[in-house]
Design a protein around this motif. Structure first.
Motif, PDB file in Angstrom:
ATOM      1  N   LEU A  25      51.745  33.148  17.317  1.00 23.27           N
ATOM      2  CA  LEU A  25      51.140  32.222  18.616  1.00 23.27           C
ATOM      3  C   LEU A  25      50.659  33.328  19.839  1.00 23.27           C
ATOM      4  N   ARG A  26      51.713  34.223  20.094  1.00 22.87           N
ATOM      5  CA  ARG A  26      51.718  34.779  21.443  1.00 22.87           C
ATOM      6  C   ARG A  26      50.641  35.872  21.050  1.00 22.87           C
ATOM      7  N   ALA A  27      50.563  36.614  19.773  1.00 24.08           N
ATOM      8  CA  ALA A  27      49.693  37.616  19.377  1.00 24.08           C
ATOM      9  C   ALA A  27      48.175  36.856  19.411  1.00 24.08           C
ATOM     10  N   SER A  28      48.140  35.589  18.721  1.00 26.29           N
ATOM     11  CA  SER A  28      46.845  35.182  18.864  1.00 26.29           C
ATOM     12  C   SER A  28      46.158  34.940  20.122  1.00 26.29           C
ATOM     13  N   ILE A  29      47.029  34.331  20.968  1.00 28.63           N
ATOM     14  CA  ILE A  29      46.832  34.182  22.514  1.00 28.63           C
ATOM     15  C   ILE A  29      46.130  35.355  23.133  1.00 28.63           C
ATOM     16  N   LEU A  30      46.959  36.496  23.087  1.00 28.54           N
ATOM     17  CA  LEU A  30      46.534  37.656  23.726  1.00 28.54           C
ATOM     18  C   LEU A  30      45.521  38.558  23.157  1.00 28.54           C
ATOM     19  N   GLY A  31      45.205  38.401  21.773  1.00 37.36           N
ATOM     20  CA  GLY A  31      44.104  38.859  21.156  1.00 37.36           C
ATOM     21  C   GLY A  31      42.821  37.784  21.034  1.00 37.36           C
ATOM     22  N   ARG A  32      43.030  36.619  21.873  1.00 32.93           N
ATOM     23  CA  ARG A  32      41.766  35.860  21.746  1.00 32.93           C
ATOM     24  C   ARG A  32      40.547  36.490  22.395  1.00 32.93           C
ATOM     25  N   SER A  33      39.372  35.879  22.046  1.00 35.72           N
ATOM     26  CA  SER A  33      38.199  36.413  22.572  1.00 35.72           C
ATOM     27  C   SER A  33      37.860  35.434  23.901  1.00 35.72           C
ATOM     28  N   PRO A  34      37.250  36.087  25.068  1.00 32.33           N
ATOM     29  CA  PRO A  34      37.008  35.346  25.967  1.00 32.33           C
ATOM     30  C   PRO A  34      36.466  34.031  26.010  1.00 32.33           C
ATOM     31  N   GLN A  35      35.466  33.895  24.978  1.00 26.95           N
ATOM     32  CA  GLN A  35      35.128  32.370  24.757  1.00 26.95           C
ATOM     33  C   GLN A  35      35.731  31.440  24.134  1.00 26.95           C
ATOM     34  N   LEU A  64      57.049  30.651  24.989  1.00 21.37           N
ATOM     35  CA  LEU A  64      55.842  31.085  25.693  1.00 21.37           C
ATOM     36  C   LEU A  64      55.624  30.629  26.986  1.00 21.37           C
ATOM     37  N   GLU A  65      55.884  29.432  27.318  1.00 18.44           N
ATOM     38  CA  GLU A  65      55.918  28.818  28.557  1.00 18.44           C
ATOM     39  C   GLU A  65      56.975  29.378  29.557  1.00 18.44           C
ATOM     40  N   ASP A  66      58.052  29.798  29.207  1.00 22.30           N
ATOM     41  CA  ASP A  66      59.120  30.595  30.112  1.00 22.30           C
ATOM     42  C   ASP A  66      58.215  31.838  30.363  1.00 22.30           C
ATOM     43  N   GLU A  67      57.476  32.587  29.505  1.00 22.71           N
ATOM     44  CA  GLU A  67      56.837  33.855  29.711  1.00 22.71           C
ATOM     45  C   GLU A  67      55.877  33.854  30.286  1.00 22.71           C
ATOM     46  N   GLY A  68      55.418  32.651  30.823  1.00 27.40           N
ATOM     47  CA  GLY A  68      53.846  32.281  31.208  1.00 27.40           C
ATOM     48  C   GLY A  68      52.642  32.330  30.748  1.00 27.40           C
ATOM     49  N   GLU A  81      47.162  30.159  29.797  1.00 27.65           N
ATOM     50  CA  GLU A  81      47.079  30.456  31.115  1.00 27.65           C
ATOM     51  C   GLU A  81      45.835  31.678  31.244  1.00 27.65           C
ATOM     52  N   PRO A  82      44.879  31.226  31.936  1.00 32.72           N
ATOM     53  CA  PRO A  82      43.669  31.915  31.982  1.00 32.72           C
ATOM     54  C   PRO A  82      43.945  33.298  32.503  1.00 32.72           C
ATOM     55  N   GLY A  83      45.099  33.485  33.562  1.00 27.86           N
ATOM     56  CA  GLY A  83      45.116  34.949  34.178  1.00 27.86           C
ATOM     57  C   GLY A  83      46.371  35.461  33.286  1.00 27.86           C
ATOM     58  N   VAL A  84      46.706  35.124  32.320  1.00 30.99           N
ATOM     59  CA  VAL A  84      48.255  35.545  31.415  1.00 30.99           C
ATOM     60  C   VAL A  84      48.296  36.994  31.916  1.00 30.99           C
TER      61      VAL A  84
END
Length: 249
Positions: A25-35, A64-68, A81-84
């Motif tokens: 899930l972390r990889a999916s979040i960090l690799g997501r598209s802006p839209q 993931l919550e603990d990591e912000g 978080e939009p400003g992750v």
């Protein structure tokens, strides 16, 4: 409201399930598209997506919550978080998804790619090949534009024929090989050592010559023991750290 759609994974029963789910899930979040939407599916929906219990899913989300990376709001749901923060340290327990997560979340520019003989120091990994496909990328912090690392990948030619260079601007090579090329990855061995920045690295990463960097070598193998890809990455020493956790079972 439409929810963010994470990637799917095949779970390895030898590793903690919550850890594998959190890293995927972390990889999916960090690799997501802006839209992509910021709202995550419910715990129950995510548990069904990954094929784990709600309790396991809850533990993964807490990581993931603990990591912000995410925030959870009662009655409203869970949101990315939009400003992750990018380039945060990752605990590596041995899964491919951990490698993908560590490499995700940065803007990547493909500097060049082509075919060449394997470098002398890597030739032992490709004993039967006269040439390999080469890719050179520069990764930068998406918010500041500051360069963070530059990576060279040396890939078997038959795999490179199925790689779209445009995918490498969004995803790490490991993810492209596994999810796009459908390579049969069995394991990845990592070596990290301290070095001093050579002239090319100093120029690309905008650091003083001979400043400390992290030199990473990742070797990806298939189930037959063949090397599919060798990644050589130079990280800015002031931006990255690596932590390895050994679990006794």
């Amino acid at each position: 409201m439409t929810s963010f759609a994470p990637d799917s994974i095949v779970l390895n029963r030898k590793l903690p399930l919550w850890y594998q789910v959190s890293q995927s899930l972390r990889a999916s979040i960090l690799g997501r598209s802006p839209q992509d939407p910021l709202r995550l599916p419910t715990e129950e929906q995510l548990a069904g997506h990954y094929g784990v219990s709600v309790l396991t899913m809850r533990q993964a989300l807490k990581e993931l919550e603990d990591e912000g990376l995410i925030s959870r709001h009662r009655r409203r749901g869970t949101f990315i978080e939009p400003g992750v923060k990018r380039g945060a340290p990752v605990r590596l327990l041995g899964s491919v998804d951990a490698i993908v997560a560590q490499q995700s979340g940065m803007a990547a520019e493909l500097l060049d790619h082509g075919r060449a003989a394997p470098p002398a120091e890597l030739a032992e990994h490709f004993p039967e090949l006269a040439e390999v496909a080469t890719y050179h990328r520069l990764r930068s912090d998406e918010k500041t534009g500051e360069p963070t690392n530059h990576a060279r990948n040396y890939v078997r030619p038959e795999l490179a024929d199925r790689i779209d260079p445009a995918d490498l601007a969004r995803w790490p090579m490991t993810k492209v090989l596994r999810d796009v090329v459908k390579a049969d990855i069995s394991r990845i061995t990592d070596t990290v050592e301290a070095r001093l920045a050579d002239p090319e690295t100093a120029r690309l990463l905008n650091v003083p010559l001979l400043s400390p960097i992290l030199h990473y070598t990742g070797i990806t193998y298939d189930t037959e023991g063949r090397v599919l890809d060798v990644a050589v990455i130079h990280y800015r020493g002031d931006r990255f750290s690596f932590t390895v956790t050994l679990e006794a079972h």
